[in-house]
Design an enzyme around this catalytic site. Structure first.
Site, PDB file in Angstrom:
ATOM      1  N   ARG A   1      -6.073 -49.181  -9.003  1.00  0.00           N
ATOM      2  CA  ARG A   1      -7.096 -48.180  -9.336  1.00  0.00           C
ATOM      3  C   ARG A   1      -8.476 -48.819  -9.513  1.00  0.00           C
ATOM      4  NH1 ARG A   1      -3.939 -43.827 -13.298  1.00  0.00           N
ATOM      5  NH2 ARG A   1      -3.318 -42.456 -11.600  1.00  0.00           N
TER       6      ARG A   1
ATOM      7  N   LYS B   1       7.193 -38.816 -16.855  1.00  0.00           N
ATOM      8  CA  LYS B   1       6.400 -37.586 -17.000  1.00  0.00           C
ATOM      9  C   LYS B   1       7.138 -36.367 -16.417  1.00  0.00           C
ATOM     10  CE  LYS B   1       1.848 -39.877 -17.113  1.00  0.00           C
ATOM     11  NZ  LYS B   1       0.493 -39.977 -16.578  1.00  0.00           N
TER      12      LYS B   1
ATOM     13  N   GLY C   1      -0.087 -37.070 -11.118  1.00  0.00           N
ATOM     14  CA  GLY C   1      -0.090 -35.621 -11.335  1.00  0.00           C
ATOM     15  C   GLY C   1      -1.179 -34.942 -10.510  1.00  0.00           C
TER      16      GLY C   1
ATOM     17  N   GLY D   1      -0.312 -43.850 -10.152  1.00  0.00           N
ATOM     18  CA  GLY D   1      -0.860 -45.136 -10.568  1.00  0.00           C
ATOM     19  C   GLY D   1       0.235 -46.147 -10.895  1.00  0.00           C
TER      20      GLY D   1
HETATM   21  C1  3PG Z   1      -2.558 -40.520 -14.423  1.00  0.00           C
HETATM   22  O1  3PG Z   1      -2.175 -41.683 -14.634  1.00  0.00           O
HETATM   23  O2  3PG Z   1      -1.839 -39.692 -13.824  1.00  0.00           O
HETATM   24  C2  3PG Z   1      -3.955 -40.133 -14.805  1.00  0.00           C
HETATM   25  O3  3PG Z   1      -4.689 -41.227 -15.265  1.00  0.00           O
HETATM   26  C3  3PG Z   1      -3.946 -39.013 -15.820  1.00  0.00           C
HETATM   27  O4  3PG Z   1      -3.309 -39.414 -17.004  1.00  0.00           O
HETATM   28  P1  3PG Z   1      -2.669 -38.297 -17.985  1.00  0.00           P
HETATM   29  O5  3PG Z   1      -1.461 -37.745 -17.269  1.00  0.00           O
HETATM   30  O6  3PG Z   1      -2.346 -39.024 -19.233  1.00  0.00           O
HETATM   31  O7  3PG Z   1      -3.729 -37.232 -18.173  1.00  0.00           O
END
Ligand code: 3PG
Length: 383
Positions: A35, A195, A363, A340
């Site tokens: 990144r 996530k 996301g 990332g």
């Molecule tokens: C990610 O890594 O997807 C982005 O930096 C956003 O991070 P977040 O899901 O914590 O908002």
């Protein structure tokens, strides 16, 4: 989108939103610089034209200030990559940050401390956005990975300052549009990694675009186990996804076997219908699942990957990711990887070359390819 090509930045303080939410090592150094590297074309272009760069980013999901999530090590990594010193502000707003931004000279770079140390960032608080906006004369959005968040730095600030898209945002939109505008069929999405709570509702909206959905890794384990546990917050969304996939005639493949981490016994192989021993957790997809996934992928013309298929950073649990993602068809197949952390793992495994494009968005990429309007893009002017 209006881009920085339409900006004359000399002598201006250019407030750039970057996404330096990068994987870190347990020792607190940057584990993968993708990144940061991908932000360099924009930063160099602005710097060479005499801009005074004020960079802002988040790292992780802190609740208040948390020293382990400071951006200071990232200033060091950026300084090495861009080949110039990078000033650092201990707080992202306030007198110090203002003073540092005021005394910057043409071509100098300042990085602000983690935006999420202040809860007002995620709340898109108007006074916080105004405080940030005081640090720049114009705004550049180059944090593609964060454009799906309506936060102060992604939406509040560009509503105040003249706003432009950076080269990374421009390129991501161009590349990911290949998945939204008439993708080659069959189109397969491979979803794994972390996530899961964030991802499940998004997957439903992908179903009218794809032909196959492969769920793997820790995500797959949760899907299997939690679909049987009504008390789990994932229970409803999982059943919903299964039913929606059936109605949309999308082939949804769940893991049929796993590699578990079982205390002293180490890595063991179990079928999905076997009882998981108490205290052990699924860490990788098993050999039958790998073969199933490879079969689907081998005849796909578009493959979108979000997340590794197991805890791939640990060798005993890396085989699913290595076998499935290392064997993507090359000829005539669009192969896009997003995320990332995922990109870091895949690059460390030497599998980066398996993909035709690696997105810095996780996301954000997922929401973009669903065809959603993302708040951080919507706010950017057309011209
Ligand atoms: C990610 O890594 O997807 C982005 O930096 C956003 O991070 P977040 O899901 O914590 O908002």
């Amino acid at each position: 989108m209006r881009t920085i090509r339409q900006l004359e930045p000399r002598g201006q303080r250019v407030l750039v939103r970057v996404d330096y939410n990068v994987p870190m090592t347990p020792q607190g150094t940057v584990a993968d610089t993708l990144r940061i590297e991908e932000s360099l074309p924009t930063l160099r272009w602005l710097k060479e034209r005499g801009a005074r760069l004020v960079l802002m980013s988040h790292l992780g999901r802190p609740k208040g200030a948390s020293p382990g999530l400071s951006l200071r090590p990232i200033a060091e990594s950026l300084s090495n990559l861009i080949g110039t010193p990078v000033h650092f502000a201990n707080s992202c707003v306030g007198a110090d940050a203002q003073e540092l931004s005021r005394t910057l000279k043409d071509g100098e770079v300042l990085l602000l401390e983690n935006l999420r140390f202040d809860a007002r960032e995620e709340a898109n608080d108007a006074s916080f956005a105004r405080d940030l906006a005081r640090l720049g004369d114009c705004f550049v959005e180059d944090a593609f990975g964060t454009v799906h968040r309506a936060h102060a730095s992604t939406v509040g600030v560009p509503e105040i300052l003249p706003a432009y898209a950076g080269f990374l945002v421009e390129r991501e939109v161009e590349e990911l549009s290949k998945l939204t505008r008439d993708p080659k069929k069959p189109y397969t999405a491979v979803i794994g990694g972390a996530k899961i709570q964030d991802k499940l509702p998004l997957l439903k909206n992908l179903l009218d675009k794809i032909d196959h959905l492969l769920l793997g890794g820790a995500l797959g384990a949760s899907v299997i186990t939690d679909s049987h546990r009504p008390e789990s917050p994932l229970h409803g969304p999982i059943l919903d996804l299964l039913e929606s996939a059936r109605r949309a005639s999308v082939q949804l493949l769940l893991p049929e076997d796993f590699i578990l981490q079982d205390g002293p016994r180490g890595a063991i192989h179990v079928s999905a219908d076997e009882k998981v021993p108490a205290g052990s957790s699924a860490m990788d997809i098993g050999p039958r699942t790998r073969a199933n996934f490879r079969k689907v992928i081998s005849s796909s013309k578009t493959v979108f990957v979000n997340g590794p298929l197991g805890k791939a950073e640990e060798e005993p649990f890396s085989h699913g990711t290595r076998e499935v993602l290392g064997g993507l068809p090359i000829e005539g197949c669009t192969r896009i990887l997003a995320g990332g952390d995922t990109a870091g793992i895949i690059r460390t495994m030497g599998l980066g070359g398996s993909f035709s494009y690696i997105s810095t968005g996780g996301g954000a990429a997922l929401e973009f390819i669903e065809g959603r309007e993302l708040p951080g893009l919507r706010v950017l002017p057309d011209r």
